[in-house]
Design an enzyme around this catalytic site. Structure first.
Site, PDB file in Angstrom:
ATOM      1  N   ASP A 259      27.637  32.944  38.965  1.00 18.93           N
ATOM      2  CA  ASP A 259      28.768  33.468  38.199  1.00 18.93           C
ATOM      3  C   ASP A 259      29.018  32.571  36.989  1.00 18.93           C
ATOM      4  OD1 ASP A 259      31.201  34.521  37.310  1.00 18.93           O
ATOM      5  OD2 ASP A 259      31.957  34.828  39.336  1.00 18.93           O
TER       6      ASP A 259
ATOM      7  N   HIS B  92      28.996  37.452  38.817  1.00 12.48           N
ATOM      8  CA  HIS B  92      30.396  37.882  38.843  1.00 12.48           C
ATOM      9  C   HIS B  92      30.462  39.348  39.271  1.00 12.48           C
ATOM     10  CE1 HIS B  92      34.562  37.068  37.842  1.00 12.48           C
ATOM     11  NE2 HIS B  92      34.645  38.212  37.186  1.00 12.48           N
TER      12      HIS B  92
ATOM     13  N   SER C 105      37.902  38.653  40.837  1.00 10.11           N
ATOM     14  CA  SER C 105      38.096  38.092  39.508  1.00 10.11           C
ATOM     15  C   SER C 105      39.581  37.780  39.309  1.00 10.11           C
ATOM     16  CB  SER C 105      37.555  39.049  38.452  1.00 10.11           C
ATOM     17  OG  SER C 105      37.464  38.425  37.201  1.00 10.11           O
TER      18      SER C 105
END
Length: 634
Positions: A572, A604, A484
């Protein structure tokens, strides 16, 4: 260069990243039953067993497609609830399990295909009812709904016009909303379903609270709310806000630590506030520095806590009790004895070990995670963690700089399976709480404003220099690895400072800040003004758009030389697949070595056990090849 002989048994990726035998335990409200997560059909599911007498374990939530990670007891012994999304799309639904009819299929209580539900909360004053936030009416707006659990009926209590970040519903039926104003401030206001905000209670400056005010919990009588605040100070302390007068009263504070607000980002982590399950009264408060500190506010809980803390030298993590507050289940965070979970009866003072989630992992094979403080070039002190491999001289080691996500979260002490896998392979692992991380005061947080690919990255470089200068790290064998925001940092490392890193691993990372911000989910847009727009920039402004692009790895692909591994989930919704596609395509067109793994049934962060194993096997092999590790990955 030899790193010394291995003195610990060789373990595989599966040993560290595989599913636990059991995890996530909690006790039922009546104290008779233990719930926990354990594998079935290759995925984690919810199991129950008796606390007294023969355990008789039984699986009550069996999803053969995707692991379940979050469940909820209700105050009716017939119903248990769990949450599940669809292949990582973060469209969370709430399912009900009938414990009296084990053959019945789970019922979807939020059967809206494109909606997500969160903010689940039950109150002792409304038996059989719960409140939820659901965007079933408009994807950009989460309305407040009340759920009748037995009947499966949803009633809308308040519609969100778009700026409401969260809701409070008092026992008397009054509504309050946490609102992000047009200027980015956070306002708490009384709310009328038809008129909207009717009375402002208080306002906090938005720049100080990029993720809103956390925690925010009503007092049991509904006349006040407990809030995490650093108004008129640097550290986050606990206050009580009177909803009628707006008066703020300090409830508790730690002289050096912030409230532990990690559950704001990771809901599975324990809340900063420990409350009585029956009455809702405040029992204790969690703070987090190098390690956790729990400050008991109730004498009875202080006695319970004293006995619980004797069970392990780790930090108290998940904690649940029956409604009487006498029977407890507690798990511990520990860097070398992960997830140790006990049952404790305060009436008798007796306890017993329930399980170790990873019985094959213990101090004999796990490396200690040491808190260290690293000075940045401008004098800012960076709280960090260093994990060194067992059985090897701690000099000139291949090193992995592991960068946390967020960026509005932090690394903390405890068991981390990836850290331990890397240490077991012979790497030093360095985790840095760079400026902009939460948990270290308001000043430290706001030092990150405008510093993406700037001082936030310099902090990481300064940490590498520190590790080299102190002899831990071989400068020519350093990799940067993150997910991320940490994936963005890994791409920045490879593109902005290509001479520092021998390899980079990006998991669902941002390659272009402009396209990232333009593809965030609709419900995030009203709230970006005080986080991403403040810290990085608003792409709607041409000048800021140009700056965002200049701070994006996609603008520096011509400088990337180190090999790169990119891992991405197709579903995601936070960092969409196009973020990985565009950097991979651009680098391959230049002939740069890029390995690219995409999982079509993930979002994600990966959930399915085999996908997790596949991803970290790839990372394991990639690092061994490019950092010239002397141990063979498995």
């Amino acid at each position: 260069m030899s790193t010394g002989p291995r003195t610990t048994p060789s373990l595989s990726v599966d040993d560290f990243l595989g599913s636990p035998v059991r995890a996530g335990a909690s006790i039922s409200p009546d104290g008779s039953t233990l719930a926990y997560l354990a594998p079935r059909d290759g995925h984690l599911n919810v199991w129950l067993e008796n606390v007294d007498g023969p355990p008789r374990p039984r699986c009550v939530a069996a999803d053969a497609h995707r692991s379940v990670h979050t469940y909820h007891w209700t105050n009716d012994p017939r119903w248990l609830l769990y949450e599940q999304d669809g292949d990582g799309d973060e469209k969370w639904h709430l399912f009900r399990v009938d414990l009296e009819n084990p053959d019945a299929e789970a019922v979807d209580l939020t059967p809206f295909p494109s909606a997500t539900a969160f903010g689940f909360e039950m109150a002792p004053t409304r038996p059989g009812k719960a409140t939820l936030w659901i965007n079933h009416r408009d994807p950009a707006q989460f309305d407040l709904c009340e759920l009748d659990i037995a009947e499966g009926r949803l009633t809308t209590l308040a519609q969100n016009p778009g700026q409401v970040m969260g809701w409070l519903h008092t026992p008397a039926g009054e509504l309050y909303a946490q609102i992000r104003t047009a200027d980015g401030d956070v306002e708490l206001a009384e709310w009328h379903p038809e008129k909207g905000a009717t009375r402002r209670v208080t306002t906090f400056p938005g720049a100080d609270y990029p993720m809103g005010i956390q925690p925010a919990r009503l007092t049991p009588d509904g006349t006040g709310v407990w809030l995490g605040s650093h108004r008129d100070g640097d550290r986050t302390r606990l206050i009580r806000l009177d909803l009628a007068t707006g008066e703020e009263t300090e409830v508790d504070a730690h002289p050096a630590f912030d409230l532990d607000t990690r559950s704001t980002v990771f809901p599975a982590l324990p809340s900063a506030l420990i409350c009585h399950r029956g009455s809702g009264e405040l029992l204790g408060v969690r703070y987090l520095g190098e390690r956790q500190v729990i400050r008991p506010l109730d004498p009875g809980f202080a006695a319970v806590l004293k006995n619980l803390e004797k069970l392990s030298d780790g930090d108290v993590s998940a904690l649940s009790s029956d409604t009487s507050g006498e029977r407890w289940v507690v798990s511990f965070t520990n860097d070398r004895d992960p997830g140790l979970t006990y049952y404790y009866d305060h009436t008798t003072g007796t306890s017993r070990l329930l399980f170790r989630p990873y019985p094959h992992l213990g101090p004999e094979v796990l490396a200690p995670m040491a808190p260290v403080t690293i000075p940045a070039r401008d004098g800012l002190q960076l709280p960090s963690y260093l994990t060194l491999p067992l059985g090897q001289a701690p000099t000139a080691l291949p090193t992995v700089l592991l960068v946390h996500g967020g960026p509005w979260t932090r690394d903390s002490w405890g068991y981390n399976p990836l850290v331990q896998l890397l240490a077991h392979r012979g790497y030093a692992v360095l985790q840095v709480n760079f400026r902009g991380s939460t948990g270290y005061g308001k000043t430290f947080l706001k030092a990150g404003i405008g510093e993406l690919a700037g001082k936030m990255h310099d902090d990481l470089l300064d940490a590498v220099d520190w590790a080299v200068e102190n002899g831990f790290t071989d400068r020519d064998r350093v990799a940067i690895f993150g997910g991320s925001y940490g994936g963005y940092a890994a791409l920045v490392g490879a593109s902005f400072t290509p001479d520092v890193f021998a390899a980079a691993i990006d998991i669902c990372g941002i390659s272009n800040l402009v396209t990232f911000l333009r593809t965030l989910p609709p419900f995030t847009r009203p709230h970006l003004i005080s986080n991403w727009y403040l810290f990085a920039g608003d792409p709607a402004d041409p000048e800021q758009e140009a700056d965002l692009l200049a701070r994006s790895p996609i603008s520096r692909v011509h400088d990337v030389r180190a090999p790169l591994l990119v891992i991405q989930g197709s579903n995601d919704v936070r960092v969409v697949k196009a973020e990985s596609d565009q950097i991979v395509d651009a680098l391959r067109n230049r002939g740069v070595e890029v390995e690219y793994m995409v999982k079509d049934d993930e979002g994600h962060g990966f959930v399915n056990p085999q996908n997790i194993i596949d991803a970290y096997r790839a990372a394991d092999t990639f690092l061994a090849r490019h950092l010239h590790a002397e141990t063979d990955p498995q």
